[in-house]
Write a protein that holds these residues in place. Structure first.
Motif, PDB file in Angstrom:
ATOM      1  N   ALA A 248     -41.044 -62.726 -57.944  1.00 31.68           N
ATOM      2  CA  ALA A 248     -41.584 -63.999 -57.460  1.00 31.68           C
ATOM      3  C   ALA A 248     -42.910 -63.769 -56.770  1.00 31.68           C
ATOM      4  CB  ALA A 248     -40.580 -64.633 -56.482  1.00 31.68           C
ATOM      5  N   GLY A 249     -43.800 -64.748 -56.895  1.00 33.15           N
ATOM      6  CA  GLY A 249     -45.085 -64.654 -56.231  1.00 33.15           C
ATOM      7  C   GLY A 249     -46.124 -63.890 -57.004  1.00 33.15           C
ATOM      8  N   GLY A 250     -45.795 -63.372 -58.185  1.00 29.95           N
ATOM      9  CA  GLY A 250     -46.792 -62.674 -58.988  1.00 29.95           C
ATOM     10  C   GLY A 250     -47.133 -61.294 -58.481  1.00 29.95           C
ATOM     11  N   CYS A 251     -46.285 -60.710 -57.655  1.00 34.45           N
ATOM     12  CA  CYS A 251     -46.562 -59.356 -57.164  1.00 34.45           C
ATOM     13  C   CYS A 251     -45.253 -58.622 -56.965  1.00 34.45           C
ATOM     14  CB  CYS A 251     -47.366 -59.387 -55.865  1.00 34.45           C
ATOM     15  SG  CYS A 251     -46.466 -60.089 -54.462  1.00 34.45           S
ATOM     16  N   GLY A 252     -45.351 -57.329 -56.884  1.00 39.23           N
ATOM     17  CA  GLY A 252     -44.193 -56.484 -56.652  1.00 39.23           C
ATOM     18  C   GLY A 252     -44.571 -55.327 -55.750  1.00 39.23           C
TER      19      GLY A 252
ATOM     20  N   GLN B 230     -43.907 -39.355 -44.040  1.00 40.17           N
ATOM     21  CA  GLN B 230     -44.968 -39.812 -44.934  1.00 40.17           C
ATOM     22  C   GLN B 230     -44.374 -40.810 -45.908  1.00 40.17           C
ATOM     23  OE1 GLN B 230     -47.246 -36.760 -46.879  1.00 40.17           O
ATOM     24  NE2 GLN B 230     -48.154 -38.129 -48.368  1.00 40.17           N
ATOM     25  N   GLY B 231     -45.070 -41.925 -46.129  1.00 38.07           N
ATOM     26  CA  GLY B 231     -44.570 -42.947 -47.017  1.00 38.07           C
ATOM     27  C   GLY B 231     -45.569 -43.356 -48.077  1.00 38.07           C
ATOM     28  N   GLU B 232     -45.074 -44.085 -49.064  1.00 36.01           N
ATOM     29  CA  GLU B 232     -45.917 -44.563 -50.167  1.00 36.01           C
ATOM     30  C   GLU B 232     -45.520 -45.998 -50.499  1.00 36.01           C
ATOM     31  OE1 GLU B 232     -46.916 -42.263 -53.982  1.00 36.01           O
ATOM     32  OE2 GLU B 232     -45.338 -43.651 -54.603  1.00 36.01           O
ATOM     33  N   ILE B 233     -46.538 -46.829 -50.712  1.00 37.43           N
ATOM     34  CA  ILE B 233     -46.328 -48.216 -51.127  1.00 37.43           C
ATOM     35  C   ILE B 233     -47.124 -48.443 -52.397  1.00 37.43           C
ATOM     36  CG2 ILE B 233     -46.645 -50.634 -50.521  1.00 37.43           C
ATOM     37  CD1 ILE B 233     -46.592 -49.746 -47.553  1.00 37.43           C
ATOM     38  N   VAL B 234     -46.468 -48.867 -53.456  1.00 39.99           N
ATOM     39  CA  VAL B 234     -47.137 -49.243 -54.698  1.00 39.99           C
ATOM     40  C   VAL B 234     -47.134 -50.765 -54.776  1.00 39.99           C
ATOM     41  CG1 VAL B 234     -47.159 -49.095 -57.213  1.00 39.99           C
ATOM     42  CG2 VAL B 234     -46.454 -47.113 -55.850  1.00 39.99           C
ATOM     43  N   LEU B 235     -48.329 -51.351 -54.787  1.00 34.75           N
ATOM     44  CA  LEU B 235     -48.490 -52.798 -54.844  1.00 34.75           C
ATOM     45  C   LEU B 235     -48.890 -53.184 -56.262  1.00 34.75           C
ATOM     46  CD1 LEU B 235     -48.737 -55.631 -53.601  1.00 34.75           C
ATOM     47  CD2 LEU B 235     -51.043 -54.983 -52.824  1.00 34.75           C
ATOM     48  N   ARG B 236     -48.058 -53.992 -56.928  1.00 39.14           N
ATOM     49  CA  ARG B 236     -48.276 -54.354 -58.321  1.00 39.14           C
ATOM     50  C   ARG B 236     -48.651 -55.827 -58.446  1.00 39.14           C
ATOM     51  NH1 ARG B 236     -43.584 -54.576 -60.144  1.00 39.14           N
ATOM     52  NH2 ARG B 236     -42.299 -53.681 -58.484  1.00 39.14           N
ATOM     53  N   ASN B 237     -49.665 -56.089 -59.271  1.00 42.55           N
ATOM     54  CA  ASN B 237     -50.069 -57.463 -59.560  1.00 42.55           C
ATOM     55  C   ASN B 237     -49.424 -57.884 -60.867  1.00 42.55           C
ATOM     56  OD1 ASN B 237     -51.296 -59.909 -60.026  1.00 42.55           O
ATOM     57  ND2 ASN B 237     -53.332 -59.059 -60.427  1.00 42.55           N
ATOM     58  N   THR B 238     -48.428 -58.724 -60.809  1.00 40.52           N
ATOM     59  CA  THR B 238     -47.738 -59.185 -62.015  1.00 40.52           C
ATOM     60  C   THR B 238     -48.150 -60.598 -62.410  1.00 40.52           C
ATOM     61  OG1 THR B 238     -45.877 -59.977 -60.693  1.00 40.52           O
ATOM     62  CG2 THR B 238     -45.755 -57.714 -61.526  1.00 40.52           C
ATOM     63  N   GLY B 239     -49.147 -61.117 -61.721  1.00 37.06           N
ATOM     64  CA  GLY B 239     -49.634 -62.446 -62.049  1.00 37.06           C
ATOM     65  C   GLY B 239     -50.601 -62.424 -63.214  1.00 37.06           C
ATOM     66  N   PRO B 240     -51.028 -63.592 -63.675  1.00 33.02           N
ATOM     67  CA  PRO B 240     -51.895 -63.672 -64.864  1.00 33.02           C
ATOM     68  C   PRO B 240     -53.360 -63.386 -64.594  1.00 33.02           C
ATOM     69  CG  PRO B 240     -51.406 -65.881 -64.049  1.00 33.02           C
ATOM     70  CD  PRO B 240     -50.599 -64.936 -63.201  1.00 33.02           C
ATOM     71  N   ALA B 241     -53.777 -63.314 -63.314  1.00 29.20           N
ATOM     72  CA  ALA B 241     -55.188 -63.115 -62.989  1.00 29.20           C
ATOM     73  C   ALA B 241     -55.337 -61.943 -62.035  1.00 29.20           C
ATOM     74  CB  ALA B 241     -55.776 -64.387 -62.364  1.00 29.20           C
ATOM     75  N   ALA B 242     -56.541 -61.383 -62.011  1.00 30.06           N
ATOM     76  CA  ALA B 242     -56.829 -60.266 -61.108  1.00 30.06           C
ATOM     77  C   ALA B 242     -56.778 -60.735 -59.657  1.00 30.06           C
ATOM     78  CB  ALA B 242     -58.186 -59.672 -61.426  1.00 30.06           C
ATOM     79  N   LEU B 243     -56.327 -59.850 -58.769  1.00 30.56           N
ATOM     80  CA  LEU B 243     -56.376 -60.090 -57.329  1.00 30.56           C
ATOM     81  C   LEU B 243     -57.632 -59.439 -56.782  1.00 30.56           C
ATOM     82  CD1 LEU B 243     -52.697 -59.335 -56.233  1.00 30.56           C
ATOM     83  CD2 LEU B 243     -53.865 -61.531 -56.036  1.00 30.56           C
ATOM     84  N   THR B 244     -58.485 -60.206 -56.137  1.00 26.61           N
ATOM     85  CA  THR B 244     -59.692 -59.654 -55.534  1.00 26.61           C
ATOM     86  C   THR B 244     -59.651 -59.955 -54.048  1.00 26.61           C
ATOM     87  OG1 THR B 244     -60.943 -60.006 -57.565  1.00 26.61           O
ATOM     88  CG2 THR B 244     -62.200 -59.648 -55.550  1.00 26.61           C
ATOM     89  N   GLY B 245     -59.428 -58.920 -53.266  1.00 26.10           N
ATOM     90  CA  GLY B 245     -59.226 -59.106 -51.845  1.00 26.10           C
ATOM     91  C   GLY B 245     -57.789 -59.516 -51.585  1.00 26.10           C
TER      92      GLY B 245
END
Length: 644
Positions: free
Chosen positions: A540-544, A558-573
């Motif tokens: 939901a929300g176009g991201c994961g 130490q940690g890691e976060i992978v931010l995925r854009n699953t929406g139809p358009a690029a995220l800028t900012g």
């Protein structure tokens, strides 16, 4: 190495400094350790008589060649321009034909994006890319006293896991930016590290045994400054460390030719690769166009391949006054000598047995790719010589030739006449000549089919595949991954390795993939068995968000976060928000800037993570303190909206 020229000192009280060693190399005779040039006589216009025929035996096959190349270091030497990338990695007229690029793993993640442009274009042109670190992140390093050096640096022994994760993060970053790294090194010159990080052989063994397996590509070690066997012998003698080593790397600064062979590697390194990963020769003080001094590069490469059995030969800075490419972006004479190998001895070609020193001052080596045999002949003498060559067991149809000497640079020549499998050629004074001996008809044997792909990982926008390699009598040049559907086949990725991540996929969609192998002449294998993969559903929300702890210790992790854009358009900012509930406090973050108030954390992007394309992702890493427990955040929000 350090900023140009890379000649830092070392603290060794019982041995000359690295700067002293390199300066001494420049003071040696240009053809040190080589046969002296033939003296001029009253008959200098006559051609000397060959003393022995160079017999080339295609049945006596030695090492497979991975390639030739150099280092690009944008932070220290400036990035190659777009035109210079073509000159370095293209294989047309006036181009070097390099097939290996070495890049830098900076300790500061903010500098990683500098490596992308040249690496990506080199890979598109067919080069493999490997990466070497000079230092771990500062938080992972401690100082100690080493001889007279009171501020020597080493990796903290409780931070080996964090360092392995740092190297893996760089691999992931490059993959996310379209560059699959063939290999990652543990450390540049750990034995001459006055200006960077020292490692002992025991420390290298421990890291390979316990931590290198966490790096998701091939591992290189130890990249000793002068191919000191005492640094690599313990690795070869430790089965657990050796199991996690894929490429034994070495530098050849001042290493005598007599020390190029490595019997222990031949005994215990089966299945491993042997690369020469850095050198400049004979010095960094002369112009790369000085002739015949530049001809010494040809003999150096000859001994590296023939005596040392190296499979790759990698120069220091590609573009430098003493390098293969001049500062104006044109080939130097040293570069032309390298190109006599790089343009014609291609990845997957195999070195053949051939008489290496048929007469004084002449060095010859031979290689096979498909039905063609390439011979590189270096004549350091001051007179032209006649040399006979014979290719056993073949009936070649023609010979082509290219020459570089004082007046010519990679100039095509009429090939010598053939008689059966034998030809006699004149090698001009102080020259390098490449002969390509061809036989009629195409090389008939394609590679075997690759193994059935295995789906290693899937996201909403990508799938990572691996497969068992093909075999071929001339080597495998590349693999093409195809998407298979009712419309037929579409190539979605090409690689020189047996692992690739296919990107740009739609969320919640099933795909079928298969693999083809190609040999150097271009013959295609049968297709592998297809494998199916279904991408994850779009959250939901176009991201994961994927969150994980990659390493932990008393009071910290130490940690890691992978931010995925699953929406139809690029995220800028973007702004990513989450909350820690057990007193965790972020102390350092890379890939963005973190602010924290109580348990609430907000992350803004760095310049190189600011834009996330549709179907793309960025990886954030961080160090934090913790208490007795360390629960993961329960929820994430992107720009204020819930993110699955």
């Amino acid at each position: 190495m350090t900023p140009a020229p890379q000649e830092p000192p070392t603290d060794r009280p019982a041995a000359p400094s690295r700067r002293t060693v390199l300066a001494a190399l420049g003071a040696l005779p240009v053809l040190a350790a080589a046969a002296a040039p033939l003296p001029a006589t009253a008959a200098t216009t006559a051609t000397a008589t060959a003393t022995a025929t160079v017999l080339i035996d295609p049945a006596a096959r030695r090492q497979s060649i991975r390639g030739f190349g150099g280092m690009n270091h944008p932070l220290w030497a400036g990035d190659l321009t777009a035109a210079q990338r073509e000159t370095a990695f293209g294989n047309g007229p006036g181009q070097l034909g390099f097939t290996v690029l070495r890049i830098h793993v900076d300790e500061d993640r903010a500098n990683w994006s500098r490596e992308v442009a040249t690496a990506k274009r080199a890979a598109e042109l067919g080069a493999i890319v490997f990466a070497t670190p000079w230092n771990p992140p500062a938080a992972l390093v401690e100082t100690f006293v080493r001889g007279s050096q009171a501020d020597a640096r080493r990796l903290r022994h409780d931070q080996y896991g964090a360092y392995a994760q740092h190297l893996e993060d760089f691999r992931v970053f490059m993959a996310d930016n379209g560059v699959g790294l063939y290999a990652v090194s543990v450390q540049n010159e750990p034995d001459y590290a006055q200006d960077w990080t020292w490692w002992t052989s025991d420390e290298i063994v421990r890291f390979l045994r316990e931590n290198a397996g966490a790096i998701g590509t091939r591992v290189i070690a130890p990249e000793s400054f002068q191919y000191v066997k005492g640094l690599s012998d313990p690795v070869l003698n430790d089965p657990a460390a050796l199991a996690n080593l894929d490429v034994l790397g070495a530098h050849l600064y001042g290493t005598p030719y007599a020390d190029f062979p490595y019997p222990l590697f031949q005994q215990k390194g089966q299945g491993k690769e042997l690369w020469m990963t850095e050198v400049y020769y004979p010095n960094s003080s002369d112009s790369a166009d000085l002739w015949p001094q530049a001809l010494g590069v040809g003999e150096h490469i000859h001994h590296a391949l023939v005596d040392g059995g190296f499979q790759a030969y990698v120069w220091w800075y590609i573009r430098r006054s003493y390098g293969p490419m001049r500062e104006d972006g044109q080939l130097s004479k040293r570069g032309a000598v390298m190109a006599h190998f790089a343009k014609f001895v291609r990845p997957g070609h195999v070195r053949l047995d051939a008489l290496a020193n048929p007469q004084p001052g002449v060095w010859t080596s031979a290689y096979q790719g498909g039905s063609a045999v390439t011979v590189v002949a270096v004549n350091q003498g001051s007179a032209a010589v006649s040399q006979q060559f014979a290719v056993a067991g073949t009936a070649p149809s023609g010979v082509s030739a290219w020459v570089t000497d004082a007046a010519r640079t990679l100039t095509a020549q009429a090939g010598p006449a053939l008689s059966g499998g034998t030809f006699t050629a004149t090698l001009p004074a102080q020259s390098v000549t490449t002969f390509v001996v061809t036989s009629g008809g195409a090389e008939p044997m394609p590679p075997t089919a690759p193994g059935t792909p295995v789906v290693e990982a899937v996201t909403a926008a990508s799938a990572t595949l691996s497969w068992a390699p093909s075999t071929d009598d001339t080597g495998v040049a590349r693999y093409d991954v195809v998407r298979v559907d009712a419309a037929g086949e579409t190539v979605v990725a090409s690689t020189t390795t047996t692992r690739v991540t296919v990107t740009g996929l739609a969320a919640g969609t099933g795909y079928a993939f298969a693999v083809y192998a190609f040999d150097p002449p271009g013959n295609r294998s049968p297709r592998s068995t297809a494998v199916t993969a279904t991408t994850a559903a779009a959250p939901a929300g176009g991201c994961g968000v994927d969150y994980r702890v990659t390493n932990s210790w008393d009071g910290g992790f130490q940690g890691e976060i992978v931010l995925r854009n699953t929406g139809p358009a690029a995220l800028t900012g973007w702004t990513l928000s989450f909350a820690f509930t057990a007193g965790q406090v972020v102390s350092q973050l890379w890939g963005g800037t973190a602010t924290q108030s109580g348990g609430a954390v907000s992350v803004a992007p760095a310049d190189y993570t600011r834009t996330i394309p549709s179907g793309g992702s960025v990886t954030l890493g961080f160090l934090a303190t913790r208490g007795a427990t360390n629960p993961a955040p329960a929820a994430f929000a992107l720009n204020g909206a819930a993110c699955g």
